[in-house]
Scaffold this active site. Sequence first.
Site, PDB file in Angstrom:
ATOM      1  N   LYS A  70      78.004  42.652  14.316  1.00  0.00           N
ATOM      2  CA  LYS A  70      78.036  41.181  14.461  1.00  0.00           C
ATOM      3  C   LYS A  70      76.446  40.962  13.939  1.00  0.00           C
ATOM      4  CE  LYS A  70      78.469  37.375  17.768  1.00  0.00           C
ATOM      5  NZ  LYS A  70      78.686  37.133  19.251  1.00  0.00           N
ATOM      6  N   SER A 114      82.822  34.034  19.329  1.00  0.00           N
ATOM      7  CA  SER A 114      81.751  34.123  18.521  1.00  0.00           C
ATOM      8  C   SER A 114      81.821  35.303  17.569  1.00  0.00           C
ATOM      9  CB  SER A 114      80.606  33.697  19.216  1.00  0.00           C
ATOM     10  OG  SER A 114      79.784  34.643  19.842  1.00  0.00           O
ATOM     11  N   SER A 141      82.924  36.334  24.158  1.00  0.00           N
ATOM     12  CA  SER A 141      82.859  36.277  22.873  1.00  0.00           C
ATOM     13  C   SER A 141      83.287  37.843  22.198  1.00  0.00           C
ATOM     14  CB  SER A 141      81.783  35.924  22.498  1.00  0.00           C
ATOM     15  OG  SER A 141      81.320  34.716  22.714  1.00  0.00           O
TER      16      SER A 141
END
Length: 486
Positions: free
Chosen positions: A82, A163, A187
């Site tokens: 990420k 996210s 998330s």
Amino acid sequence: MNSQFVIEESSIEDIQRGFSENRLTSRQLVEFYRRQIDFLNPRLQGVIEFNPDAGDEADQADSRMRSGTKIGDMDGIPVLLKDCINTKDKLKTTAGSYALLEAEVGGDATVVKRLREAGAVILGKASMSEWSQFRSGKVPSGWCARTGQGKNPYNESESPYGSSSGSAISVAANMAAVSLGTDTTGSIICPADNNSVVGFKPTIGLTSRAGIIPISPRQDSVGPICRTVSDAVYVLDTIVGFDPRDRQATLEAAKFIPNGRYKQFLNKNGLAGKRLGVVRNPFSAYYIPESIARSDFEDHLKTFREKGAILVDNMEIENVHLIMDWNACGSATALLAEFKIGINEYLRELPTSPVRSLSDIIAFNKKHYLLEKTNEYGQDLFELSELTNGIGKEEQAAIEMLAELSRKGFEKLMTENELDATVSLGPRAAVVLGIGGYPGITVPAGYEEDGMPFGICFGGLKGTEPKLIEVAYGFEQATKLRRPPS
């Protein structure tokens, strides 16, 4: 490469077998994922950057395998990170924002350091909801300025949700072997559920947050997003442990790590004898009564029983509707203050950065309003956060309220009913797990008529990862419901 080896949907175990039988190389894996990214990413936008050094890292892994000096299970495995996880290489770490495009980080995040030490190949950075969806309530899930809107590979008109969206999109669409996400209030669990992959949010502090763009030290956690439970466990084994750079949280959680770590709990009969609390309210209500999800959930409960689990149905988490209300439960008050403290500290420590504070980011977004779509999506959460002034009486009261809600809610439910884990349909139990720092894992559980996936979320008390792995793996092996997007 032997034509019989199929990379698509292959697990870490499959890949390592391919390595040992000389039917596959790490370089061939990297090239396969690069082709997948080139072909699919213009549409799905799951990857923000490909690592130009990934091929060289793969060659080094292949060299170790040829010389008999292979490091372990993760050697040669390409991992996507990420875009809020620091890497000291040619990749940027920007949380999806142009504000950090020219910033340089001081070193790898601890989880990245551990992956590199295990021989993993850093494939690149996954797109994400910009600033972990903490810039504004109007920023859509999966959107960031650097890539635009990430798309759900199962139904491109539906949300990738959460996210760590790019981490889930990319693994689901076979643009990466495995990935890492971060979770504050869902998330990891939410995008994994919506993209038909496994998301594993560990107990707070089990994995270090050092070198991660932060939201909250109470709630931030780093964990794997993968296609299978076993892959998630292999990754988790690699990244857990004490870290002096995240001393308090990792010291507290280190006592939970079992000798031999977590791979030993990949037990096909893991459901046998487990006492599972079925929490329907309010999570099942997010699906209409006629949905396939609601019907399949009942079938899955039968599977649990058939595999020897003891089900305690219709469990109620005290004050669950209050917990699910971001403002009423105190989450908004606590997180807005914690974010400003954390992001200012993170930015100050960067060796080079065009922005050094939250106020600088706000100013950047105003100046570059076309690039950042500031007029369209706003930055109301940033602006509210900037108005805070540390942890005062109001913030402390909110933090204590969240702790009390967790104690009297989830913890009380687990202990009074002597549960090994909770079971709920969909990802929204992640909010309950998030505020208390509890672990959770979601496993693919089926698909609606429009192709949209849904999962089952298992939650547990701090440190109960071994039980969660047994339950999740037992369910996955009994059902094997994941299928790649068409």
